[in-house]
Design a protein around this motif. Sequence first.
Motif, PDB file in Angstrom:
ATOM      1  N   ASP A 145     -41.246  15.311 -24.170  1.00  0.00           N
ATOM      2  CA  ASP A 145     -40.611  14.787 -22.894  1.00  0.00           C
ATOM      3  C   ASP A 145     -41.641  14.784 -21.795  1.00  0.00           C
ATOM      4  O   ASP A 145     -41.423  14.543 -20.603  1.00  0.00           O
ATOM      5  N   GLY A 155     -41.241  17.462 -18.451  1.00  0.00           N
ATOM      6  CA  GLY A 155     -40.089  16.795 -18.383  1.00  0.00           C
ATOM      7  C   GLY A 155     -39.967  15.447 -17.628  1.00  0.00           C
ATOM      8  O   GLY A 155     -38.946  15.168 -17.101  1.00  0.00           O
ATOM      9  N   ASP A 214     -37.081  13.138 -18.096  1.00  0.00           N
ATOM     10  CA  ASP A 214     -35.706  13.108 -17.352  1.00  0.00           C
ATOM     11  C   ASP A 214     -35.981  13.206 -15.985  1.00  0.00           C
ATOM     12  O   ASP A 214     -35.010  13.212 -15.214  1.00  0.00           O
ATOM     13  N   GLN A 215     -37.145  13.001 -15.382  1.00  0.00           N
ATOM     14  CA  GLN A 215     -37.342  13.245 -14.000  1.00  0.00           C
ATOM     15  C   GLN A 215     -38.097  12.071 -13.233  1.00  0.00           C
ATOM     16  O   GLN A 215     -39.167  11.929 -13.269  1.00  0.00           O
TER      17      GLN A 215
END
Length: 334
Positions: free
Chosen positions: A25, A109, A112-113
């Motif tokens: 990720d 991440g 997802d961000q």
Amino acid sequence: MKVPFVHGPGDLRLDEIDAPVAGPDDVVVRIARAGICGSDIGYVAMGGVAGPSDRPVPLGHELAGTIAQVGEAVEGFAVGQRVIVNPTTNLIGNGGPEGGFAEHLLVRGVADQAGALLPIPDHVAFEDAALVEPLAVGAHAANRSGAGKGDRVAVFGAGPIGLATIINLKRNGVDHIVSIDLSAFRRERALVLGADAVIDPRAEDVADALKRLHGTAQSWFGEMAATSRYIEASGAPVIGDILAMAAPGAGLCVVSVQKKPVQIDFQQLLARELTITTACAYGDEFAQMLDLVGSGAVDVGPMVSHRFQGGDFLAAFAIASDPERAAKVLVEYS
């Protein structure tokens, strides 16, 4: 690679750590430019983000670079793409496990961000891109202050955040901006970046100077400066002085980190209906400042006073800690 860590109050060291590897990720960014922030200086003085920490704290959150690794779950980014890093997503350089004063930075991440990374337009230099983060802090302060057309504003502190605030106050149509700073070097930069006048508080009384520059307002409390908005960006113990000189209906926005608790006389606030607002970090202003830099509408170059190579980080930090000599100090990584 060597990365600066805060080990305690006044204890800044370059520690050797392994180069990061992106997980599924994540993205690894090869840093090109990183700016030293006043908060970095404060973190070293305090021994951590909010005082001494139980672990070493890495520094660096004003960042621009090139993507070196992309995790398999990350979409929309590619190796070789130039980006700026939004440090608020993972508290990068602000108490999180990573700091940006490094050859390579792990940004966790990203899959997802949204907004963790923003692409840099091809025509924008890394140096200008690295100024987006402090410009966003200044934009948020200017917006939170509510200052606009018809306002007369006094900005305490002409360090990088004070300068960024002045740029954005001018963009917001403020009628007259006064910059107050002890450093002649910084006052000169404030004039270049949009201040209409400057005050040296060692040479004249600030309240009297503001009366001269902004006119006066009559009130139950006598003749006071007609300054309508005050912005505290210095971190100096001046909040009490500002509230004492503020005319009825004036507002104060605090964007600086106050190193000690501040006593406030609420009788003053009540009697003169003063408003206190704070500004911390930014929201949409981060992307907006990238657009501003890309537009070329404002020359942000005068914010930068010094440039150092990454291997000379401790020397760079020493210069950045001297307000008489420095504005924004940038660290370059090859």
